[in-house]
Write an enzyme that holds these catalytic residues in place. Structure first.
Site, short mmCIF file in Angstrom:
data_model
loop_
_atom_site.label_atom_id
_atom_site.label_comp_id
_atom_site.label_asym_id
_atom_site.label_seq_id
_atom_site.Cartn_x
_atom_site.Cartn_y
_atom_site.Cartn_z
N LYS A 1 52.34 41.95 42.30
CA LYS A 1 51.44 43.07 41.96
C LYS A 1 52.15 44.42 42.01
O LYS A 1 53.19 44.58 42.66
CB LYS A 1 50.21 43.05 42.88
N ARG B 1 47.78 33.36 47.80
CA ARG B 1 47.78 33.03 46.37
C ARG B 1 49.06 33.59 45.76
O ARG B 1 49.24 34.81 45.69
CB ARG B 1 46.54 33.66 45.72
C1 PT1 Z 1 43.58 37.78 44.09
C2 PT1 Z 1 43.68 37.62 42.67
C3 PT1 Z 1 42.88 36.61 42.07
N1 PT1 Z 1 44.49 38.39 41.89
C4 PT1 Z 1 42.01 36.03 44.17
N2 PT1 Z 1 42.06 35.84 42.84
C5 PT1 Z 1 44.51 38.19 40.56
N3 PT1 Z 1 41.18 35.26 44.94
C6 PT1 Z 1 43.72 37.20 39.97
C7 PT1 Z 1 48.63 44.76 39.88
O1 PT1 Z 1 48.29 45.77 40.52
O2 PT1 Z 1 44.27 38.71 44.73
N4 PT1 Z 1 42.75 36.99 44.80
N5 PT1 Z 1 42.92 36.42 40.73
C8 PT1 Z 1 45.40 39.07 39.70
N6 PT1 Z 1 44.96 40.42 39.76
C9 PT1 Z 1 45.85 41.50 39.73
C10 PT1 Z 1 45.46 42.71 40.27
C11 PT1 Z 1 47.13 41.34 39.21
C12 PT1 Z 1 46.36 43.78 40.30
C13 PT1 Z 1 48.03 42.39 39.22
C14 PT1 Z 1 47.66 43.62 39.79
O3 PT1 Z 1 49.74 44.61 39.36
#
Ligand code: PT1
Length: 275
Positions: A220, A254
């Site tokens: 992230k 995760r």
């Molecule tokens: C998470 C999660 C998810 N994250 C759960 N499911 C993502 N339970 C998808 C960035 O800032 O943390 N928990 N499913 C992916 N989401 C992101 C959010 C991906 C922010 C990248 C960023 O780069």
């Protein structure tokens, strides 16, 4: 602590790994539908061999600014993979915000619904509640399309804590057994770097809710902001963040990089188990 995941159980006496399998065209780029499906299935099997306890299948990206996907498209991406992977030994989770996809995933044999919208979509609760699947509820401010715009909190830890308590209450009231519920503070979901760091530093506060805690920071932007590294170069940064989380009481992490994570957890557990 144990989570009921349909006909499977997840024992949380040690930290567990959820391996990420995104079935989006940009993840398994080339080829057509079949190639994408086969590549995703191969990738899932590799993650299981590397030590993933859960496989999280997602057909719609929820990264900041990601484009939305139609119900038909998401079903087409996700359901065949659930059908291929069920019975593979790992718990099969489906990462979706759509009630139609939840329904089809449960019918296809998924063990867990991972919803970044915490089952707030119209009809989501009534589809998931009567099934025996596990549910992960996550805190997000805004929507993936706009969530990085308005990120503002008085006290992010308190806000997230209260939101998760409310969602737990709503799930219990709808008939979801407490053994099926997992909570997630939602790193990167409508949070600025300082908010993500505050949540991580004070993650132990969430053990006060008495539910298993899942966290995901893999690749992230918070890690990029701290290290200056591109998305593909954030594995070490992610390991540091995830180990800190586990030490604060996170039960499930995760991640994309399962093998590295497995080794890090092995070392962490050996230290933790020493008198
Ligand atoms: C998470 C999660 C998810 N994250 C759960 N499911 C993502 N339970 C998808 C960035 O800032 O943390 N928990 N499913 C992916 N989401 C992101 C959010 C991906 C922010 C990248 C960023 O780069």
């Amino acid at each position: 602590m144990q989570v009921t995941c349909g006909d499977m159980r997840l024992d949380l006496s040690r930290p567990r790994i959820m391996g990420i399998v995104n079935v989006t065209p940009d993840s398994f780029s080339d080829g057509g539908e079949h190639d994408t499906l086969a590549a995703a299935a191969d990738h899932a099997r590799k993650l299981i061999a590397e030590g993933a306890d859960i496989i999280d299948i997602g057909g719609e990206s929820t990264r900041p600014m990601a484009e939305t996907v139609s119900v038909a498209e998401e079903l087409e991406r996700v359901i065949p993979l659930v059908e291929i992977l069920r019975g593979c030994g790992a718990i099969i989770s489906v990462d979706t915000r759509k009630p139609e996809v939840m329904h089809a995933a449960i019918q296809a044999g998924a063990h867990m619904i991972n919803d970044v919208q915490a089952l707030q979509a119209e009809g989501a609760l009534s589809i998931v509640a009567p099934a025996g699947v596990a549910v992960c509820v996550l805190h997000m401010q805004g929507e993936p399309q706009n969530m990085q715009r308005q990120a503002n909190y008085n006290d992010v830890t308190e806000t997230v804590y209260e939101f998760l308590q409310q969602r737990i209450d709503a799930l219990l009231a709808a008939g979801v057994a407490r053994e099926r519920i997992i909570i997630d503070p939602g790193f990167g979901f409508g949070k600025q770097l300082q908010h993500n760091l505050q949540l991580l530093k004070h993650l132990a506060v969430f053990t006060g809710l008495n539910y298993p805690i899942l966290v995901g920071m893999s690749r992230k932007s918070m890690l990029g902001a701290l290290t200056g590294r591109a998305v593909g170069e954030r594995e070490a940064a992610g390991l540091a963040a995830h180990l800190y989380a586990v030490n604060q009481g996170a039960n499930i992490i995760r991640v994309h990089d399962v093998a590295a994570c497995r080794d890090a957890l092995t070392v962490w557990q050996a230290i933790k188990g020493t008198q």
